[in-house]
Design an enzyme around this catalytic site. Sequence first.
Site, PDB file in Angstrom:
ATOM      1  N   GLY A   1       0.758  -1.356   0.018  1.00  0.00           N
ATOM      2  CA  GLY A   1       0.006  -0.050   0.039  1.00  0.00           C
ATOM      3  C   GLY A   1       1.106   1.380   0.122  1.00  0.00           C
ATOM      4  O   GLY A   1       0.261   2.366  -0.250  1.00  0.00           O
TER       5      GLY A   1
ATOM      6  N   GLU B   1      17.414   6.283  -7.900  1.00  0.00           N
ATOM      7  CA  GLU B   1      17.878   6.462  -6.793  1.00  0.00           C
ATOM      8  C   GLU B   1      19.192   7.138  -6.593  1.00  0.00           C
ATOM      9  O   GLU B   1      19.587   7.882  -5.706  1.00  0.00           O
ATOM     10  CB  GLU B   1      17.845   5.303  -5.784  1.00  0.00           C
ATOM     11  CG  GLU B   1      16.586   4.631  -5.657  1.00  0.00           C
ATOM     12  CD  GLU B   1      16.334   3.228  -5.257  1.00  0.00           C
ATOM     13  OE1 GLU B   1      15.197   2.606  -5.083  1.00  0.00           O
ATOM     14  OE2 GLU B   1      17.545   2.568  -5.127  1.00  0.00           O
TER      15      GLU B   1
END
Length: 204
Positions: free
Chosen positions: A71, A105
């Site tokens: 989630g 990243e």
Amino acid sequence: MHRSSISRFQSQLLHQYHQSAQMANSVTKPCDVFINHRGIDTKRTVATLLYDHLSRMNLHPFLDNKNMKPGDKLFDNINSAIRKCRVGVAVLSPRYCESYFCLHELALMMESRKKVIPIFCDIKPSELGVHLNKGQYYCPKEDLKRFGWALEEAKYTVGLAFDSMKGNWSEVVTSASDIVIQSLIEIENDEKLVKRKALKYVTA
């Protein structure tokens, strides 16, 4: 260096960092160290070993499968962790440069001016290059430029070299941890110096 000497050195560094961090700020930082890696290459080896080692030392590393839950928004959580971290560890491996996420990243760490510690795992700096747009999705030119720049920065940053066929995982994890702790201490000391200078300027 003898193992007991390494342990004593590591303990001294860690104690110094914790003392300094507690004096500077009593609020626990959400992330001390961001571990950037290609899961298919190093998730089950150096990335997780480093995460576990740093966690046992009472630090707060970030590793996607350890810190995120179903989630959670992928980019939101990762971008936030990178911006709030103090040190980045980039585990560069053979299939690292095929991943949009790994390169994003790395670029964000470099753009945020984080101290990045490269671990060249089964790959040489000269072998690094952006290998996107060969797979199933298209990468915009702007991102390709960012990623290429970030890889060049990583190539010319002193790091650790590791050959998984010959090396000892424990040794590379211990070495990386020592460098991380020393870097955290230096950053903490620099921040304290800046604060002292700012206070002196305000009260002058």
